[in-house]
Scaffold this motif. Sequence first.
Motif, PDB file in Angstrom:
ATOM      1  N   GLU A   1       0.399  12.599   2.905  1.00  0.00           N
ATOM      2  CA  GLU A   1       0.625  12.451   1.468  1.00  0.00           C
ATOM      3  C   GLU A   1       1.358  11.146   1.162  1.00  0.00           C
ATOM      4  N   MET A   2       2.321  10.793   2.011  1.00  0.00           N
ATOM      5  CA  MET A   2       3.046   9.531   1.820  1.00  0.00           C
ATOM      6  C   MET A   2       2.117   8.348   2.007  1.00  0.00           C
ATOM      7  N   MET A   3       1.264   8.424   3.007  1.00  0.00           N
ATOM      8  CA  MET A   3       0.315   7.335   3.226  1.00  0.00           C
ATOM      9  C   MET A   3      -0.567   7.159   1.983  1.00  0.00           C
ATOM     10  N   GLU A   4      -1.032   8.268   1.449  1.00  0.00           N
ATOM     11  CA  GLU A   4      -1.889   8.193   0.264  1.00  0.00           C
ATOM     12  C   GLU A   4      -1.121   7.636  -0.931  1.00  0.00           C
ATOM     13  N   LYS A   5       0.125   8.033  -1.062  1.00  0.00           N
ATOM     14  CA  LYS A   5       0.924   7.588  -2.208  1.00  0.00           C
ATOM     15  C   LYS A   5       1.302   6.113  -2.117  1.00  0.00           C
TER      16      LYS A   5
END
Length: 152
Positions: free
Chosen positions: A52-56
């Motif tokens: 999720e952090m990578m996507e954000k």
Amino acid sequence: MNGEGLTPSEAEELTEAFHLFDKDGNGKICTTELSKVLRVLGLNPTEKSIQEMMEKFDSNESGYIEYEEYIKCIQGFMLSADEIEVQLKQAFLVFDKNKDSRLDIEELRRVLMSMGEPLGYKETCEILKLADVDKDGKLNVDEFTKFLCKKI
């Protein structure tokens, strides 16, 4: 991005950490490297939260976190000086067992032990001397927060 809102020492630490985890020196870190960075910061992220952090934060969708993206990501985990001070004042209230708005030597010793510092009476006295600005033998909330924030 130059780490807006960071002190020079914070920016330097974040840069050093980035380079430490950017093993191949390509200016970007992958999900595995990001996971290691977060663990060093004392966090225990799940694979899902890393994704999720990578996507954000992977704003250019390269599949990597580049330096500027990394700074934005890590800044989200950093507390401001004001937030730290508020938390320390709240902690002071917990440690002030007799509720006299001051920590005596025994209360201070319990604080230090809770922080993983098993200090003896003599060592605790030395710390009290360093932090006790008004020299009354106890720490008030301001002395406590300034000492822990290293503002003395």
